[in-house]
Design a protein around this motif. Structure first.
Motif, PDB file in Angstrom:
ATOM      1  N   ASP A   3     -22.555  -0.959 -40.202  1.00 53.00           N
ATOM      2  CA  ASP A   3     -23.360  -0.626 -41.394  1.00 53.00           C
ATOM      3  C   ASP A   3     -24.405  -1.709 -41.681  1.00 53.00           C
ATOM      4  O   ASP A   3     -25.574  -1.420 -41.799  1.00 53.00           O
ATOM      5  CB  ASP A   3     -22.489  -0.397 -42.627  1.00 53.00           C
ATOM      6  N   THR A   4     -23.977  -2.953 -41.849  1.00 51.71           N
ATOM      7  CA  THR A   4     -24.918  -4.055 -42.051  1.00 51.71           C
ATOM      8  C   THR A   4     -24.470  -5.254 -41.227  1.00 51.71           C
ATOM      9  O   THR A   4     -23.288  -5.377 -40.881  1.00 51.71           O
ATOM     10  CB  THR A   4     -25.001  -4.482 -43.529  1.00 51.71           C
ATOM     11  N   GLY A  15     -28.734  -2.066 -44.513  1.00 49.95           N
ATOM     12  CA  GLY A  15     -27.971  -0.839 -44.286  1.00 49.95           C
ATOM     13  C   GLY A  15     -28.775   0.434 -44.430  1.00 49.95           C
ATOM     14  O   GLY A  15     -28.240   1.528 -44.290  1.00 49.95           O
ATOM     15  N   ARG A  55     -17.547  -2.856 -43.440  1.00 53.37           N
ATOM     16  CA  ARG A  55     -18.375  -1.753 -43.917  1.00 53.37           C
ATOM     17  C   ARG A  55     -18.643  -1.879 -45.402  1.00 53.37           C
ATOM     18  O   ARG A  55     -18.026  -1.194 -46.212  1.00 53.37           O
ATOM     19  CB  ARG A  55     -17.734  -0.402 -43.607  1.00 53.37           C
ATOM     20  N   ARG A  99     -23.355   0.879 -48.719  1.00 47.61           N
ATOM     21  CA  ARG A  99     -24.813   0.881 -48.564  1.00 47.61           C
ATOM     22  C   ARG A  99     -25.461   0.783 -49.935  1.00 47.61           C
ATOM     23  O   ARG A  99     -25.037   1.443 -50.874  1.00 47.61           O
ATOM     24  CB  ARG A  99     -25.285   2.172 -47.894  1.00 47.61           C
TER      25      ARG A  99
END
Length: 378
Positions: free
Chosen positions: A102-103, A207, A303, A306
């Motif tokens: 995700d990021t 994200g 995770r 976002r």
């Protein structure tokens, strides 16, 4: 294929063709071979355009030799169709890494950006504009002695100085990473590449792309054209560098070389050794190759949520850096148990055994009373 390359497995494909893993029998090495869309059924003029474009891509990529760029080896011809023969890097793309994570931490994203910017600075110096910088075109080696090495790939829609694009009336590239001037119909330039790289790095650390997600392509393209980026929330130490690269006005953006230097400085400090970053695998804060970049490492993916796209009123063409929340003060450690002294231990032992002794005495007395009653009866 072409009497030299044996195709082994399909690595990927899309509207622009397919990429295969192959073995070069002459030089005994693995290579990646890209076949553009077949020209079968095309008019002779259209087929010639596709072939010429493929050969042009090979020439552009072959003119760039850099540690952080996929090397072009050959243009092979099979049944009249050109195939591009390139360096094979066992890797996952940045887009695939983001499907896992995700990021990514800003420290690691700064290194990825510095390395890709180093290769693109050489390309710009040679008059080459990439025009399609995005997470899917940044590769990170995921095993072997090159693990953690970052390379930019796919110069498929690049232009070299003096080239004319027959598709000049069509916007090419990926809209989520367009520079505003490109979305407005201007020709891509080296400054547009800087914006696209900034948008790619923003996506890796935040994200989501700098313009968020929107299924309405017309509305989305208009947002891109006006430079309405979402203020970064997770970028921390690289926020200023990203905002510099994402300037709506191309004249105010850094050159690719300046962007590289900014990212290197963030990573190693002012006056630090750039060799720790450039030409080296990416490293996490503890000095090792990140787990997400290694194919054979098992780990729990991080995770974080976002960031949500704020309403239109909260967007700005070039927002100020948002204040970072202050970290919560560390909680004091729990007090360790105090070791018992011998006297205290003895007292505790007595307090625990006394009830047991009393119970045993009472039990014996009851049994004796019952036995005496039985003797009297009989």
């Amino acid at each position: 294929m072409a009497g030299r390359y044996r195709l082994q497995a399909k690595l990927g494909g899309g509207g622009m063709g397919a990429v295969w893993l192959a073995h070069d029998k002459l030089l005994d090495r693995d290579v990646a071979i890209k076949r553009v869309a077949s020209t079968a059924g095309m008019s002779p003029e259209k087929a010639a355009e596709v072939r010429n474009r493929t050969i042009r891509e090979g020439r552009i990529a072959a003119s760039l030799s850099h540690h952080h760029a996929i090397a072009m080896y050959d243009v092979a011809v099979e049944s009249g169709e050109p195939w591009l023969v390139m360096e094979y890097l066992s890797s996952r793309s940045l887009a695939q890494a983001l499907n896992i994570m995700d990021t990514l931490p800003p420290f690691e994203v700064a290194q990825i950006g510095a390395q890709v910017a180093d290769a693109l600075a050489d390309a710009h110096a040679a008059g080459i504009v990439h025009r399609d910088i995005k997470p899917g075109n940044i590769l990170i080696a995921d095993r072997g002695r090159h693990v953690g090495t970052v390379k930019i790939s796919d110069f498929g829609i690049s232009l070299a100085k003096g080239d004319h694009d027959e598709r000049s009336d069509v916007i090419t590239g990926t809209p989520a990473y367009f520079a505003p001037e490109v979305a407005r119909g201007a020709d891509p330039t080296s400054a547009s590449d800087v914006f696209s790289l900034g948008a790619t790095l923003y996506t890796a650390v935040e994200g989501q792309p700098p313009f968020g997600f929107n299924e309405d392509s017309a509305t989305f393209l208009q947002r891109v054209a006006t430079g309405e980026i979402i203020p970064p929330q997770l970028s921390g130490p690289i926020a200023d560098a990203l905002l510099h690269m994402l300037e709506p006005d191309p004249a105010r953006r850094p050159t690719m070389a300046q962007a590289r230097d900014e990212l290197v400085t963030i990573t190693v400090g002012k006056g630090g050794n750039a060799g720790y970053i450039l030409g080296a695998p990416i490293r996490s804060a503890d000095g090792t190759v990140p787990d997400w970049a290694q194919r054979n490492v098992s780990f729990t993916a991080r995770r974080p949520n976002r960031p949500q796209t704020p309403p239109s009123s909260s967007r700005t063409s070039h927002p100020p850096m948002t204040p970072r929340p202050r970290p919560e003060p560390p909680r004091p450690p729990a007090k360790p148990p105090v070791a018992s002294t011998p006297k205290k231990a003895a007292a505790q032992s007595k307090s625990q055994t006394a009830p047991l002794l009393i119970a045993m005495v009472l039990l014996v007395a009851v049994i004796a009373g019952i036995a005496a009653a039985v003797v009297l009866i009989f």
